[in-house]
Design an enzyme around this catalytic site. Structure first.
Site, PDB file in Angstrom:
ATOM      1  N   GLU A 160       3.251  -5.082   7.417  1.00  0.00           N
ATOM      2  CA  GLU A 160       2.277  -4.094   7.915  1.00  0.00           C
ATOM      3  C   GLU A 160       2.454  -3.813   9.403  1.00  0.00           C
ATOM      4  OE1 GLU A 160       1.643  -6.517   5.802  1.00  0.00           O
ATOM      5  OE2 GLU A 160       0.118  -5.942   4.333  1.00  0.00           O
TER       6      GLU A 160
ATOM      7  N   ALA B 191       0.855  -1.193   0.000  1.00  0.00           N
ATOM      8  CA  ALA B 191       0.000   0.000   0.000  1.00  0.00           C
ATOM      9  C   ALA B 191       0.889   1.240   0.000  1.00  0.00           C
ATOM     10  CB  ALA B 191      -0.888  -0.008   1.243  1.00  0.00           C
TER      11      ALA B 191
ATOM     12  N   GLU C 121      -0.257  -9.548  -0.739  1.00  0.00           N
ATOM     13  CA  GLU C 121      -1.674  -9.927  -0.600  1.00  0.00           C
ATOM     14  C   GLU C 121      -2.335 -10.055  -1.975  1.00  0.00           C
ATOM     15  OE1 GLU C 121      -3.556  -8.344   3.260  1.00  0.00           O
ATOM     16  OE2 GLU C 121      -2.177  -6.775   2.629  1.00  0.00           O
TER      17      GLU C 121
ATOM     18  N   GLY D 104       0.507  -5.195   0.891  1.00  0.00           N
ATOM     19  CA  GLY D 104      -0.580  -5.335  -0.075  1.00  0.00           C
ATOM     20  C   GLY D 104      -0.118  -5.973  -1.372  1.00  0.00           C
TER      21      GLY D 104
HETATM   22  C1  LIG Z   1     -11.073   4.337   9.061  1.00  0.00           C
HETATM   23  C2  LIG Z   1     -10.767   2.932   8.863  1.00  0.00           C
HETATM   24  C3  LIG Z   1     -10.223   2.605   7.543  1.00  0.00           C
HETATM   25  C4  LIG Z   1      -9.685   1.237   7.516  1.00  0.00           C
HETATM   26  C5  LIG Z   1      -9.301   0.693   6.201  1.00  0.00           C
HETATM   27  C6  LIG Z   1      -8.525   1.566   5.270  1.00  0.00           C
HETATM   28  C7  LIG Z   1      -7.857   0.741   4.259  1.00  0.00           C
HETATM   29  C8  LIG Z   1      -6.762   1.429   3.566  1.00  0.00           C
HETATM   30  C9  LIG Z   1      -5.865   0.503   2.842  1.00  0.00           C
HETATM   31  C10 LIG Z   1      -5.126  -0.323   3.781  1.00  0.00           C
HETATM   32  C11 LIG Z   1      -4.362  -1.462   3.192  1.00  0.00           C
HETATM   33  C12 LIG Z   1      -3.822  -2.232   4.291  1.00  0.00           C
HETATM   34  C13 LIG Z   1      -3.088  -3.459   3.952  1.00  0.00           C
HETATM   35  C14 LIG Z   1      -1.790  -3.238   3.311  1.00  0.00           C
HETATM   36  C15 LIG Z   1      -0.892  -2.534   3.919  1.00  0.00           C
HETATM   37  C16 LIG Z   1       0.435  -2.329   3.322  1.00  0.00           C
HETATM   38  O1  LIG Z   1       0.794  -2.797   2.269  1.00  0.00           O
HETATM   39  S1  LIG Z   1       1.434  -1.343   4.200  1.00  0.00           S
HETATM   40  C17 LIG Z   1       2.905  -1.239   3.215  1.00  0.00           C
HETATM   41  C18 LIG Z   1       3.694  -2.452   3.371  1.00  0.00           C
HETATM   42  N1  LIG Z   1       4.937  -2.303   2.653  1.00  0.00           N
HETATM   43  C19 LIG Z   1       6.070  -1.995   3.240  1.00  0.00           C
HETATM   44  O2  LIG Z   1       6.146  -1.822   4.430  1.00  0.00           O
HETATM   45  C20 LIG Z   1       7.268  -1.873   2.346  1.00  0.00           C
HETATM   46  C21 LIG Z   1       7.993  -0.617   2.611  1.00  0.00           C
HETATM   47  N2  LIG Z   1       9.124  -0.442   1.721  1.00  0.00           N
HETATM   48  C22 LIG Z   1      10.271  -1.104   1.874  1.00  0.00           C
HETATM   49  O3  LIG Z   1      10.446  -1.946   2.701  1.00  0.00           O
HETATM   50  C23 LIG Z   1      11.360  -0.713   0.937  1.00  0.00           C
HETATM   51  O4  LIG Z   1      11.111   0.582   0.486  1.00  0.00           O
HETATM   52  C24 LIG Z   1      11.555  -1.641  -0.270  1.00  0.00           C
HETATM   53  C25 LIG Z   1      10.279  -1.822  -1.039  1.00  0.00           C
HETATM   54  C26 LIG Z   1      12.092  -2.997   0.204  1.00  0.00           C
HETATM   55  C27 LIG Z   1      12.618  -1.000  -1.212  1.00  0.00           C
HETATM   56  O5  LIG Z   1      13.779  -0.741  -0.468  1.00  0.00           O
HETATM   57  P1  LIG Z   1      14.950   0.183  -1.062  1.00  0.00           P
HETATM   58  O6  LIG Z   1      15.264  -0.248  -2.420  1.00  0.00           O
HETATM   59  O7  LIG Z   1      16.018   0.205  -0.042  1.00  0.00           O
HETATM   60  O8  LIG Z   1      14.319   1.631  -1.211  1.00  0.00           O
HETATM   61  P2  LIG Z   1      13.780   2.646  -0.110  1.00  0.00           P
HETATM   62  O9  LIG Z   1      14.773   3.733   0.038  1.00  0.00           O
HETATM   63  O10 LIG Z   1      13.344   1.960   1.095  1.00  0.00           O
HETATM   64  O11 LIG Z   1      12.464   3.199  -0.839  1.00  0.00           O
HETATM   65  C28 LIG Z   1      12.566   3.952  -2.048  1.00  0.00           C
HETATM   66  C29 LIG Z   1      11.523   5.045  -2.006  1.00  0.00           C
HETATM   67  O12 LIG Z   1      10.227   4.434  -2.049  1.00  0.00           O
HETATM   68  C30 LIG Z   1       9.434   4.880  -0.959  1.00  0.00           C
HETATM   69  N3  LIG Z   1       8.563   3.769  -0.569  1.00  0.00           N
HETATM   70  C31 LIG Z   1       8.915   2.514  -0.359  1.00  0.00           C
HETATM   71  N4  LIG Z   1       7.851   1.758  -0.069  1.00  0.00           N
HETATM   72  C32 LIG Z   1       6.787   2.577  -0.112  1.00  0.00           C
HETATM   73  C33 LIG Z   1       5.390   2.393   0.098  1.00  0.00           C
HETATM   74  N5  LIG Z   1       4.865   1.193   0.374  1.00  0.00           N
HETATM   75  N6  LIG Z   1       4.595   3.472  -0.010  1.00  0.00           N
HETATM   76  C34 LIG Z   1       5.092   4.680  -0.320  1.00  0.00           C
HETATM   77  N7  LIG Z   1       6.414   4.928  -0.537  1.00  0.00           N
HETATM   78  C35 LIG Z   1       7.237   3.872  -0.425  1.00  0.00           C
HETATM   79  C36 LIG Z   1      10.446   5.243   0.119  1.00  0.00           C
HETATM   80  O13 LIG Z   1       9.888   6.138   1.024  1.00  0.00           O
HETATM   81  C37 LIG Z   1      11.568   5.844  -0.700  1.00  0.00           C
HETATM   82  O14 LIG Z   1      11.178   7.156  -1.005  1.00  0.00           O
HETATM   83  P3  LIG Z   1      12.232   8.330  -0.939  1.00  0.00           P
HETATM   84  O15 LIG Z   1      12.821   8.316   0.434  1.00  0.00           O
HETATM   85  O16 LIG Z   1      11.430   9.554  -1.215  1.00  0.00           O
HETATM   86  O17 LIG Z   1      13.257   8.022  -1.976  1.00  0.00           O
END
Ligand SMILES: CCCCCCCCCCCCC/C=C/C(=O)SCCNC(=O)CCNC(=O)[C@H](O)C(C)(C)COP(=O)(O)OP(=O)(O)OC[C@H]1O[C@@H](n2cnc3c(N)ncnc32)[C@H](O)[C@@H]1OP(=O)(O)O
Length: 716
Positions: free
Chosen positions: A123, A61, A103, A100
């Site tokens: 998450e 997400a 998922e 997500g």
């Molecule tokens: C009121 C009630 C409401 C209730 C219901 C509402 C529903 C709403 C929807 C809810 C859905 C829920 C279920 C799902 C949830 C999720 O999926 S949560 C997200 C889970 N994912 C993660 O935690 C992954 C996070 N990212 C990482 O671990 C790493 O970034 C990576 C993918 C392994 C890549 O690593 P690396 O190559 O080292 O790069 P980074 O420097 O870490 O990242 C690069 C840039 O990308 C940005 N980024 C990374 N992941 C995300 C993301 N998921 N979303 C947005 N941005 C992301 C990161 O910030 C970096 O950005 P910059 O710093 O600007 O370069």
């Protein structure tokens, strides 16, 4: 945001397109819904492959959307549509399939992963649970115990482990998308009845209640007050005990609670703050994106005590050649054994060959003549460090960066002893240096942007969260610890016990309280620092006033009894034997405190947990504001990451400065004013002017503080 292409005549290839990690933003979700509908309704399409652009499947997400009004379509109905269709849908997983993203893949009928891919449901690390059906499908696919472990830790696993668990069907070293397309064609028209995970029964576990009771106890203990891991267990329990749709409803309800929680906000702040601190800047205006690091192939470590050994391991594991220097033969021999042991055990765990050959040992400092960077880690003694820096300046090749692992000495002073002070930077590691994630990178007044860039880059290579800070006593972490510890001593004087103070801090979420921590690191460590900083307090002196200010000699008095903590079997607690880890309340300490109070005419009063937290934490936070005001830390994120990754500040509270913003700056100010009125001789309680200014500006959210700080600096 998602592209559809018809390939090989019958395969609909859907490519997620949202750089950098193909996060599931509203537009990307809309893209998936539209392209999937197109594929499923197109009679030419007999099978579908879902992949991600730029060799990354999906990072989950879009975390940036959390905390905002969510728009765009939800994914759950689309995943149900995918699962129900009679056209086989294959996920081609390259790079990462997280949250997500995984998922979505679990809703597909088949999953093919590249051997270098990483998969996980992280998450929980963002204060959430896998709420797009992940908490219900994963246990059905890989069983309850493995699912609980993955969901409650948020661990990213390798493709090999995913294959072993049955999370993916096939792992490839060649083009994942090509393989997925071929495979999709091979299963066109075949029954998918056995491929719909939501139809699976959860694998049977005997004595389910006992299993979940045990798991819950374990998870609660590790969570230190975080609520998401508990919700994750509850969701998996629903998967194990209820039909799929009822489990989905529990998943939704649990997510509703978590989604708007302050813990989720704190953890999501931490995610971005961790990345923000790598974009460092110096007061001179030099920045991460305008300063080029120099390559470092070979590094040296001087001094192979506990810290030097850990640093040697961290450098070798980062792939550098290391020259490890220790002048004392016995210490050198012992260090070789310890370093090799750590590297061998780590390599064994990872199934790789150890990197022992990367290290050469020497007792002669001249062995560092050809290295690119030196980290001095000798005993924390000013005269000794001065001598080492003078020697290094003489023996190293021109351009070698000279770093000091000091925790309390002046980096500028050490730099002034060298021919090239611009090459000198502090690298403050935390013990054990190969394990702890934090690295405080201290730039002096003469450090060049290139030197800082090089050390920050090296920190990244070592897998550290590196935070650039200015040079001052204690840098950021230890400087803020001083008022915190001071308050803890005052609380003892006023009637608290070490157990009461520690319990309040543990309930707040710290892994251990200040006294237990002091016993663990050695009560004599800060005793030595106190004696050096304030030599007035000679042995036996009990004065409760120093330079006109309140002072508590309690820590000094304890050390004078030889109670140095865990290592001597006695400190603020008692231990069965020296080195034992089980701390028990000690009647000797209680007597010692009573006698001390009686001697000084202090009357013990009842102190509650709220007072402990306010006094210890708000004084620490106040010092954080001073650090920001002085420009020692570039922003609140820097301070917060130092505390989260180096000092055990609970991640789900986001770090001290974020916590302050959650409590409310006006409240912090009011309580500091209250305590300062009660203790006017304690300057750490006097509210800092930046805090006052922020409150006057209407207490802006933490990401806006920099604007106020900039204004203050421009007026200076
Ligand atoms: C009121 C009630 C409401 C209730 C219901 C509402 C529903 C709403 C929807 C809810 C859905 C829920 C279920 C799902 C949830 C999720 O999926 S949560 C997200 C889970 N994912 C993660 O935690 C992954 C996070 N990212 C990482 O671990 C790493 O970034 C990576 C993918 C392994 C890549 O690593 P690396 O190559 O080292 O790069 P980074 O420097 O870490 O990242 C690069 C840039 O990308 C940005 N980024 C990374 N992941 C995300 C993301 N998921 N979303 C947005 N941005 C992301 C990161 O910030 C970096 O950005 P910059 O710093 O600007 O370069």
């Amino acid at each position: 945001m998602a592209q559809f292409t018809l390939v090989s005549g019958s395969v609909g290839l859907i490519t997620l397109q949202n750089p950098p990690v193909n996060a599931l933003s509203a537009a990307t979700r809309q893209g998936i819904v539209d392209m999937m509908n197109k594929a499923l309704n197109d009679p030419e399409v007999k099978s579908v492959v879902v992949c991600g652009q730029n060799r990354i499947f999906c990072g989950g997400a879009d975390i940036k959307e959390f905390g905002t009004k969510i728009s765009g379509p939800p994914l759950i109905p689309t995943i149900h549509t995918i699962e129900a269709t009679n056209k086989p849908v294959v996920a081609a997983i390259e790079g990462s399939a997280l949250g997500g993203g995984l998922e979505l893949a679990l809703g597909c009928h088949y999953r093919i992963a590249h051997s270098k891919a990483r998969l996980g449901l992280p998450e929980v690390t963002l204060g959430l649970l896998p709420a797009i059906g992940g908490s219900q499908r994963l246990p059905r696919l890989i069983g309850v115990p493995a699912a609980i472990e993955l969901i409650t830790t948020g661990r990213h696993i390798t493709a090999a482990e995913a294959l072993q668990l049955g999370l993916v069907d096939h792992v490839t070293r060649s083009s994942t998308v090509d393989e997925a397309i071929k495979f999709a064609q091979s299963v066109e028209g075949k029954s998918l009845d056995s491929r719909r995970i939501s139809n699976y029964p959860c694998p049977h576990l005997p004595d389910l209640d006992a299993v979940f009771e045990g798991v819950m106890q374990e998870v609660r203990q590790k969570a230190h007050g975080a609520i998401a891991p508990i919700a994750c267990v509850q969701a998996v329990r629903a998967a194990a005990t209820l039909p799929y749709l009822e489990g989905m409803e529990i998943e939704r309800q649990l997510m509703e609670t978590l989604f708007t929680s302050s813990q989720a906000r704190a953890l999501q702040y931490t995610f971005f703050a961790q990345r923000a601190v790598s974009r460092w800047s110096m007061p001179s205006g030099a920045r991460w994106d305008t300063s080029m690091p120099k390559p470092v192939h070979k590094a040296a470590v001087i001094g192979l005590g506990t810290m030097g050994r850990g640093i040697t391991v961290a450098l070798a594991q980062a792939g550098l050649s290391v020259v490890a220097v220790e002048t004392q033969e016995k210490q050198l021999k012992e260090a070789k054994l310890v370093v090799s042991g750590i590297l061998e055990r780590a390599a064994q765990r990872r199934g790789m060959a150890p990197t022992l050959a990367k290290i050469t040992y020497s007792h002669d400092i001249r062995a560092v003549a050809d290295v690119d960077l030196v980290i001095e880690a000798v005993f924390e003694d000013e005269a000794l460090k001065e001598k080492v820096f003078q020697q290094l300046s003489a023996v190293c090749k021109p351009g070698t960066f000279l770093c000091t692992n000091t925790s309390s000495l002046d980096v500028d002073h050490l730099a002034s002893l060298t021919h090239n002070p611009e090459l000198v930077v502090g690298m403050h590691f935390f013990a054990p240096a190969h394990v702890m994630k934090l690295l405080e990178v201290v730039y002096g007044s003469k450090s060049s942007p290139e030197a800082l860039a090089t050390v920050m880059q090296l920190g990244k290579r070592m897998g550290k969260v590196s935070v650039a800070v200015g040079n001052c006593w204690g840098f950021v972490g230890n400087r803020m610890l001083k008022p915190y510890m001071e308050q803890a001593f005052y609380l003892l004087e006023e009637g608290a016990t070490p157990e009461l103070v520690d319990q309040a801090l543990v309930e707040f979420g710290f892994p251990m309280g200040v006294f237990r921590m002091s016993d663990l690191s050695g009560t004599d460590v800060y005793w030595k620092i106190r004696k050096e900083a304030e030599p007035v307090g000679a042995s036996g002196q009990e004065a409760r006033v120093r330079k006109g200010l309140r002072y508590s000699p309690l820590g000094d008095l304890l050390c004078e009894q030889g109670r140095f903590g865990q290592k001597t079997g006695q400190g603020w607690y008692q231990y069965d034997k020296p080195g034992s880890r089980v701390a028990r309340p000690d009647p000797w300490v209680h007597n010692f405190l009573e006698e001390y109070r009686a001697r000084h005419g202090l009357v013990a009063r009842r102190i509650d947990h709220a007072e402990v937290l306010e006094r210890c934490l708000y004084s620490l936070i106040n010092e954080g504001f001073r650090i920001l005001e002085e420009g020692i830390a570039a922003g609140p994120e820097d301070i917060d990451m130092i505390y989260v990754f180096g000092y055990g500040w609970p991640k789900h509270r986001g770090g001290p400065m974020f916590y302050a913003s959650m409590v409310g700056l006006a409240k912090i100010l009011e309580r500091l004013e209250h305590y300062h009125r009660a203790h006017p001789d304690v300057p750490f309680m006097q509210p800092c002017s930046l805090l006052r200014k922020l409150v006057t500006c209407g207490s802006p959210p933490v990401h806006k503080w920099k604007d106020v700080i900039k204004k203050i600096h421009s007026q200076l």
